[in-house]
Design an enzyme around this catalytic site. Structure first.
Site, mmCIF file in Angstrom:
data_model
loop_
_atom_site.group_PDB
_atom_site.id
_atom_site.type_symbol
_atom_site.label_atom_id
_atom_site.label_comp_id
_atom_site.label_asym_id
_atom_site.label_seq_id
_atom_site.Cartn_x
_atom_site.Cartn_y
_atom_site.Cartn_z
ATOM 1 N N ASP A 82 4.921 20.230 7.632
ATOM 2 C CA ASP A 82 5.856 21.348 7.467
ATOM 3 C C ASP A 82 7.065 20.996 6.600
ATOM 4 O OD1 ASP A 82 6.311 19.655 9.764
ATOM 5 O OD2 ASP A 82 7.990 20.953 10.288
ATOM 6 N N LYS A 94 0.839 -1.203 0.000
ATOM 7 C CA LYS A 94 0.000 0.000 0.000
ATOM 8 C C LYS A 94 0.877 1.257 0.000
ATOM 9 C CE LYS A 94 -1.594 1.636 4.067
ATOM 10 N NZ LYS A 94 -1.313 3.057 4.308
ATOM 11 N N ASN A 95 1.879 1.284 0.873
ATOM 12 C CA ASN A 95 2.671 2.503 1.013
ATOM 13 C C ASN A 95 3.574 2.777 -0.183
ATOM 14 O OD1 ASN A 95 1.433 2.945 3.405
ATOM 15 N ND2 ASN A 95 3.218 2.562 4.707
ATOM 16 N N ARG A 154 1.388 14.707 13.369
ATOM 17 C CA ARG A 154 1.784 14.453 11.973
ATOM 18 C C ARG A 154 1.674 15.690 11.072
ATOM 19 N NH1 ARG A 154 -0.450 8.614 10.133
ATOM 20 N NH2 ARG A 154 1.413 8.547 8.895
ATOM 21 N N ASP A 192 5.534 0.830 11.867
ATOM 22 C CA ASP A 192 4.302 0.161 11.436
ATOM 23 C C ASP A 192 4.220 -1.297 11.898
ATOM 24 O OD1 ASP A 192 3.430 2.471 10.306
ATOM 25 O OD2 ASP A 192 3.744 1.866 8.226
ATOM 26 N N ARG A 226 -8.162 -0.507 5.525
ATOM 27 C CA ARG A 226 -7.338 0.489 4.832
ATOM 28 C C ARG A 226 -6.007 -0.124 4.410
ATOM 29 N NH1 ARG A 226 -5.851 5.207 8.168
ATOM 30 N NH2 ARG A 226 -4.582 5.430 6.322
ATOM 31 N N CYS A 253 -4.332 13.483 13.366
ATOM 32 C CA CYS A 253 -4.515 12.061 13.095
ATOM 33 C C CYS A 253 -4.362 11.343 14.412
ATOM 34 C CB CYS A 253 -3.457 11.611 12.101
ATOM 35 S SG CYS A 253 -3.308 9.849 11.950
#
Ligand code: UD1
Length: 430
Positions: A133, A22-23, A130, A315, A407, A125
């Site tokens: 910037d 996914k990432n 998160r 993760d 997700r 989140c």
């Protein structure tokens, strides 16, 4: 809403097919905005976040279609075709961006190709503040003018972006990806220092290079991009999902089973594999995938500190923590990437886990067994940790709010069932 019911105690045994990452898929999809030609991605996972990104790209004028299952090299993921002959709209509205933080990845490609972009701030989140910037100061270093107004980021570079030097003040995966996407179409050379080195970034670089980008230092913390005037289409196969692989590896370990993770690459999860070995779990390359087993070994406590790649991935922190709740001994799990990423802890405590939180560390004292309980998922990886706990627990566990799981994990309950778990998806009327 739906929930997952798990009756714990079955060791997992068999083969689990690992899907596309996914990432990696999300930034690769955003790359379609850089060219008027067609980008074809294979091994695309079937996940809610992918649909969110497809909808967002559609908003910008991209045509996104699925070409069905891929037959190439035995890979099962789907093939997605993306083409953006023109950028129809440079605004990424709040309604789409709020669903997924990675939506901010359209910012770099839009400014680079169309000279402007208006992207809603992703907002807070569950796993910490998160901010974005670094994405913004990075684009400024390429000549973009940035304003933040009424919850929207407005970036403009009417004459196009120009190359520049940017040192990331902190390692950021998303900001590195945004900068790579933008710099590929900027005039001149861009030097990115202290860039993230995650395998998903290498995957993005490889695709961008097939599209005609010139990037040096791939896989290192210094990336040099020589901007080109235009990029072409490409075909690219998305790398396997290392977080999905790591999650199932830990599921095998927590249940005392043996599984083969088909299509996964051990080299992408070396740090997690090293810690798993310390727990008494065997993990090695086999048949081109990964073999994991804790069939005949005690589960022993091991410490973990999360770090940017090649360190232990944040993760996988929640899943490893779940594993440690039933290990022999105590372990310290330190989270250095995100603040507030221990929301699985109170839920695991409800299942009997002995965990003490101290700042950004969790001290986990292993107990004999967890007890099934109704628990609530709070974010994507936290939900996975609750599923793991449920697989090992005595009795029945119900994980609610599993839309978080959907997700990032494709057909989780089906994959687990195929290796012997007693898992069911049910309507949650509660
Ligand atoms: C990506 C992954 C996510 C993973 C994370 C860290 C995707 C879609 N998501 O998220 O699964 O957990 O990497 O490996 O690939 N930060 C700032 N300012 C910024 C950007 C980031 O302060 O402008 C901070 C973040 O708050 C965090 C740290 O930097 O503390 C790392 O975040 P980052 O690497 O950017 O994470 P994401 O790209 O959002």
């Amino acid at each position: 809403m739906e929930k997952i019911r798990i009756r714990g105690g079955n060791p997992l045994n068999g083969v689990i097919r690992i899907g596309g990452a996914k990432n990696a898929a999300l930034p690769l999809m955003a790359a379609c905005l850089l060219t008027d030609e067609r980008l074809v991605l294979s091994n695309v996972p079937h996940l809610a976040d992918i649909t969110t990104m497809a909808n967002l790209l559609g908003q910008h004028g991209a045509r996104v279609s699925l070409e069905g299952a891929a037959g190439n090299g035995g890979h099962v993921g789907r093939v997605m075709s993306l083409s953006a002959p023109e950028i129809a709209d440079t605004t990424a509205p709040y309604d789409l961006v709020r669903k997924m933080r990675a939506s901010v990845l359209v910012l770099g490609p839009l400014v680079a190709r169309a000279g402007e972009a208006t992207v809603s701030m992703p907002g807070g989140c569950a796993i910490g503040t998160r901010p974005v910037d670094i994405h913004l100061s990075g684009l400024e270093a390429l000549g973009a003018e940035i304003e933040v107004e009424s919850g929207y980021i407005r970036a403009s570079a009417p004459g196009g972006l120009r190359g520049g030097r940017f040192v990331f003040p902190k390692v950021s995966v998303g900001a590195t990806e945004n900068m790579l996407l933008a710099a590929s179409l900027a005039r001149g050379e861009t030097i990115l220092e202290n860039a993230a080195r995650e395998p998903e970034i290498t995957d993005l670089c490889e695709c961008l290079m097939v599209m005609g980008a010139s990037i040096e230092g791939v896989g290192t913390a210094t990336l040099t991009v020589e901007g080109v005037e235009r990029l072409s289409g490409a075909r690219h196969e998305i790398m396997p999902d290392r977080i999905e692989a790591g999650t199932y590896a830990m599921a095998a370990a927590i249940t005392g089973g043996s599984v083969e993770l088909e299509g996964a690459r051990l080299s992408d999860i070396e740090a997690a594999a090293a810690q798993l070995r310390k727990t008494g779990t065997t993990i090695e390359t086999r048949n081109g995938g990964i073999f994991v087993s804790r069939a005949n070994a005690e589960l022993v406590a091991a410490d973990v500190e999360t770090d940017p790649y090649p360190g232990f991935p944040t993760d996988l922190q929640a899943q490893f923590l779940a594993l440690m709740t039933v290990a022999d001994g105590a372990s310290v799990i330190t989270e250095t990437i995100f603040e507030n990423r221990f929301m699985h802890v109170p839920e695991l405590q409800r299942m009997g886990a002995d965990i003490t939180l101290q700042g950004n560390a969790a001290i986990v004292r292993g107990i004999d067994h967890l007890t099934g309980a109704p628990v609530m998922a709070s974010d994507l990886r936290a939900s996975a940790s609750l599923v793991l706990a449920g697989l090992a627990a005595e009795g029945e566990t119900e994980v609610r709010r599993i839309y978080h799981l959907d997700r990032g994990y494709e057909r989780l309950e089906e994959k687990l069932r195929l290796v012997g778990a007693d898992v069911e998806r049910l309507e949650d009327d509660g």
